[in-house]
Design a protein around this motif. Structure first.
Motif, PDB file in Angstrom:
ATOM      1  N   ASP A   4      33.042  22.574  82.498  1.00 26.06           N
ATOM      2  CA  ASP A   4      33.768  22.093  83.693  1.00 26.06           C
ATOM      3  C   ASP A   4      34.891  20.864  83.008  1.00 26.06           C
ATOM      4  O   ASP A   4      35.964  20.954  83.630  1.00 26.06           O
ATOM      5  CB  ASP A   4      33.292  22.235  84.902  1.00 26.06           C
ATOM      6  CG  ASP A   4      32.913  23.611  85.507  1.00 26.06           C
ATOM      7  OD1 ASP A   4      33.473  24.216  85.112  1.00 26.06           O
ATOM      8  OD2 ASP A   4      31.711  23.485  86.712  1.00 26.06           O
ATOM      9  N   HIS A   5      33.731  19.661  82.629  1.00 26.65           N
ATOM     10  CA  HIS A   5      34.526  18.640  82.229  1.00 26.65           C
ATOM     11  C   HIS A   5      35.670  18.791  80.656  1.00 26.65           C
ATOM     12  O   HIS A   5      35.910  17.426  81.051  1.00 26.65           O
ATOM     13  CB  HIS A   5      33.084  17.602  82.429  1.00 26.65           C
ATOM     14  CG  HIS A   5      33.732  16.348  82.284  1.00 26.65           C
ATOM     15  ND1 HIS A   5      33.468  15.126  84.169  1.00 26.65           N
ATOM     16  CD2 HIS A   5      33.822  15.771  81.259  1.00 26.65           C
ATOM     17  CE1 HIS A   5      33.636  14.201  83.606  1.00 26.65           C
ATOM     18  NE2 HIS A   5      34.148  13.820  81.885  1.00 26.65           N
ATOM     19  N   ALA A   6      35.370  19.328  80.347  1.00 29.63           N
ATOM     20  CA  ALA A   6      36.151  19.911  78.978  1.00 29.63           C
ATOM     21  C   ALA A   6      37.301  20.079  79.297  1.00 29.63           C
ATOM     22  O   ALA A   6      37.830  19.599  79.381  1.00 29.63           O
ATOM     23  CB  ALA A   6      35.122  20.645  78.078  1.00 29.63           C
ATOM     24  N   LEU A   7      37.157  21.484  80.688  1.00 26.16           N
ATOM     25  CA  LEU A   7      38.985  21.065  81.103  1.00 26.16           C
ATOM     26  C   LEU A   7      39.082  20.958  81.371  1.00 26.16           C
ATOM     27  O   LEU A   7      40.556  20.368  81.291  1.00 26.16           O
ATOM     28  CB  LEU A   7      38.314  22.934  81.533  1.00 26.16           C
ATOM     29  CG  LEU A   7      38.308  24.432  80.701  1.00 26.16           C
ATOM     30  CD1 LEU A   7      39.554  24.368  80.274  1.00 26.16           C
ATOM     31  CD2 LEU A   7      37.620  24.048  79.212  1.00 26.16           C
ATOM     32  N   ALA A   8      39.146  19.758  82.611  1.00 22.49           N
ATOM     33  CA  ALA A   8      39.174  18.200  83.537  1.00 22.49           C
ATOM     34  C   ALA A   8      39.842  17.871  82.184  1.00 22.49           C
ATOM     35  O   ALA A   8      41.023  17.187  82.641  1.00 22.49           O
ATOM     36  CB  ALA A   8      38.740  17.784  84.274  1.00 22.49           C
ATOM     37  N   GLY A  66      29.083  27.150  70.338  1.00 20.96           N
ATOM     38  CA  GLY A  66      27.242  27.689  70.578  1.00 20.96           C
ATOM     39  C   GLY A  66      27.774  27.457  72.764  1.00 20.96           C
ATOM     40  O   GLY A  66      28.931  28.705  73.090  1.00 20.96           O
ATOM     41  N   GLY A  67      26.403  27.695  73.386  1.00 22.04           N
ATOM     42  CA  GLY A  67      27.206  28.120  74.936  1.00 22.04           C
ATOM     43  C   GLY A  67      27.900  27.418  75.535  1.00 22.04           C
ATOM     44  O   GLY A  67      28.314  27.746  76.393  1.00 22.04           O
ATOM     45  N   ILE A  68      27.640  25.756  74.786  1.00 21.79           N
ATOM     46  CA  ILE A  68      28.800  24.862  75.596  1.00 21.79           C
ATOM     47  C   ILE A  68      30.256  26.345  75.326  1.00 21.79           C
ATOM     48  O   ILE A  68      31.037  26.073  76.569  1.00 21.79           O
ATOM     49  CB  ILE A  68      28.521  23.314  75.640  1.00 21.79           C
ATOM     50  CG1 ILE A  68      27.221  23.133  76.212  1.00 21.79           C
ATOM     51  CG2 ILE A  68      29.906  22.899  76.064  1.00 21.79           C
ATOM     52  CD1 ILE A  68      27.300  21.864  76.303  1.00 21.79           C
ATOM     53  N   GLY A  69      30.358  26.082  74.147  1.00 19.92           N
ATOM     54  CA  GLY A  69      31.444  25.882  73.416  1.00 19.92           C
ATOM     55  C   GLY A  69      31.936  27.566  74.005  1.00 19.92           C
ATOM     56  O   GLY A  69      33.073  27.630  74.480  1.00 19.92           O
ATOM     57  N   LEU A  70      30.835  28.693  74.220  1.00 17.96           N
ATOM     58  CA  LEU A  70      31.713  29.900  74.683  1.00 17.96           C
ATOM     59  C   LEU A  70      32.261  29.639  76.154  1.00 17.96           C
ATOM     60  O   LEU A  70      32.811  30.010  76.058  1.00 17.96           O
ATOM     61  CB  LEU A  70      30.550  31.035  74.837  1.00 17.96           C
ATOM     62  CG  LEU A  70      29.907  31.247  73.502  1.00 17.96           C
ATOM     63  CD1 LEU A  70      29.335  32.274  73.137  1.00 17.96           C
ATOM     64  CD2 LEU A  70      31.146  32.352  72.561  1.00 17.96           C
ATOM     65  N   LYS A  71      31.150  28.569  76.766  1.00 20.44           N
ATOM     66  CA  LYS A  71      31.897  28.097  78.296  1.00 20.44           C
ATOM     67  C   LYS A  71      33.618  27.827  78.208  1.00 20.44           C
ATOM     68  O   LYS A  71      34.055  28.370  79.323  1.00 20.44           O
ATOM     69  CB  LYS A  71      30.755  27.698  79.300  1.00 20.44           C
ATOM     70  CG  LYS A  71      29.831  28.540  79.778  1.00 20.44           C
ATOM     71  CD  LYS A  71      27.804  27.660  79.809  1.00 20.44           C
ATOM     72  CE  LYS A  71      27.602  28.283  80.212  1.00 20.44           C
ATOM     73  NZ  LYS A  71      27.818  29.987  81.149  1.00 20.44           N
ATOM     74  N   ILE A  72      33.289  26.946  77.717  1.00 20.08           N
ATOM     75  CA  ILE A  72      34.841  26.050  77.716  1.00 20.08           C
ATOM     76  C   ILE A  72      35.621  27.338  77.198  1.00 20.08           C
ATOM     77  O   ILE A  72      37.030  27.463  77.267  1.00 20.08           O
ATOM     78  CB  ILE A  72      34.687  25.108  76.731  1.00 20.08           C
ATOM     79  CG1 ILE A  72      34.192  24.030  77.284  1.00 20.08           C
ATOM     80  CG2 ILE A  72      36.147  24.431  76.594  1.00 20.08           C
ATOM     81  CD1 ILE A  72      33.734  22.901  76.070  1.00 20.08           C
TER      82      ILE A  72
END
Length: 311
Positions: free
Chosen positions: A105-109, A151-157
């Motif tokens: 969420d923060h990355a996209l923000a 990874g897990g975070i990258g996939l969600k981003i």
């Protein structure tokens, strides 16, 4: 009898209460308190809860002969001496997956704020400048997002960016199964040359130090934006400052820094740089999840079972 837990990271009272119910907690949040706690109580310490930045050294492991479990609160564990822990028979775990949604969420923000120049537009408005006097800023649809780390975070981003209509590329050491329509690039420079924007989501450590360097920034080009929610060491701060000064890229949004907890002095004078204080993974939900995950790992150890999130 409660195990003695050395707590090296600050957490809110409501989350600390979960630990106090279960453990005898020694809280040591700075280097002096940490050294004093280990010197006075090292023989009693059975559990340690730290994080990737704060870490735990081989010497500290050796000073805690009863240590059974060493845990990183979040996903990162670059400053934990995992080899020394395992050599001493200590189990090691992290908080993999507990704050992935929050970080994404923060990355996209950050990316949205940087690409749409939200801080600059707010400053302009307060100065009496209306939209007709401002340049146009891109929307996301059709922009190419390069993810350094899937990874897990990258996939969600990637999933969030795809929902905005972005086209996804990524660099890992090798192509990842389950990457869907995302395109793999065999180098960061090749990814940057293709991408409109880069998000750094790779683990820290020596292997990724300055993975975003002058060459990568030049390849990204004058319309590009860089977001870092990984580790400060992944981005060459001096090279980033030089690229911004030269107009080689359009902007940057960083949650992590080589200098942290001190702010990155070289970047403070740029109005197209957004800075947040390493909070991408912090929310009430995510912090509670990291604490609950730590407790789950301890309970698995007590039962003699495999840890849920081992390193």
């Amino acid at each position: 009898m409660k195990e003695t837990l050395l707590l090296l990271v600050p957490i809110a009272a409501e989350h600390k209460a979960l630990l106090l119910e279960r453990f005898a907690v020694l809280e040591a949040l700075d280097s002096a308190a940490r050294a004093a706690a280990i010197a006075a109580r090292g023989a009693d310490i059975e559990l340690v809860l730290t994080n990737g930045t704060v870490g735990f050294t081989a010497a500290e492991i050796a000073a805690c002969p009863q240590l059974k479990l060493l845990a990183a609160q979040g996903a990162g564990y670059e400053n934990l001496d995992v080899a020394a822990a395992k050599a001493a028979g200590v189990l090691v775990c992290n908080g993999a997956g507990t704050n992935d949604d929050c970080v994404a969420d923060h990355a996209l923000a950050l990316l949205l704020a940087s690409v749409r120049a939200l801080p600059q537009q707010g400053v302009a408005l307060r100065a009496g400048v209306w939209r007709d006097a401002l340049p146009l800023f891109p929307n996301f649809k059709g922009r190419r997002l390069g993810l350094i780390g899937l990874g897990g975070i990258g996939l969600k981003i990637a999933a969030r960016a795809a929902a905005f209509g972005m086209v996804i590329g990524y660099h890992n050491r090798r192509p990842r199964e389950g990457a869907g329509a995302a395109t793999w690039f065999d180098s960061v420079a090749a990814l940057a040359a293709w991408a409109d924007d880069l998000v750094v989501a790779t683990p820290g450590g020596a292997a990724t130090k300055h993975i975003v360097n002058a060459e990568v920034l030049a390849a990204l080009g004058p319309g590009g934006h860089v977001v870092n929610i990984a580790r400060g060491s992944c981005v060459d701060t001096a090279a980033l400052a030089a690229a911004l000064k030269a107009g080689q890229i359009a902007g940057a949004a960083l949650d992590v820094y080589e200098s942290e907890p001190r702010p990155p002095e070289a970047l403070l004078g740029f109005d197209n740089v957004i800075l947040t204080p390493h909070v991408a993974g912090w929310s009430p939900q995510s912090i509670r999840a990291t604490v609950e995950n730590f407790i789950a790992n301890v309970e698995a150890w007590r039962r003699g079972e495999a840890l849920p999130t081992p390193i």
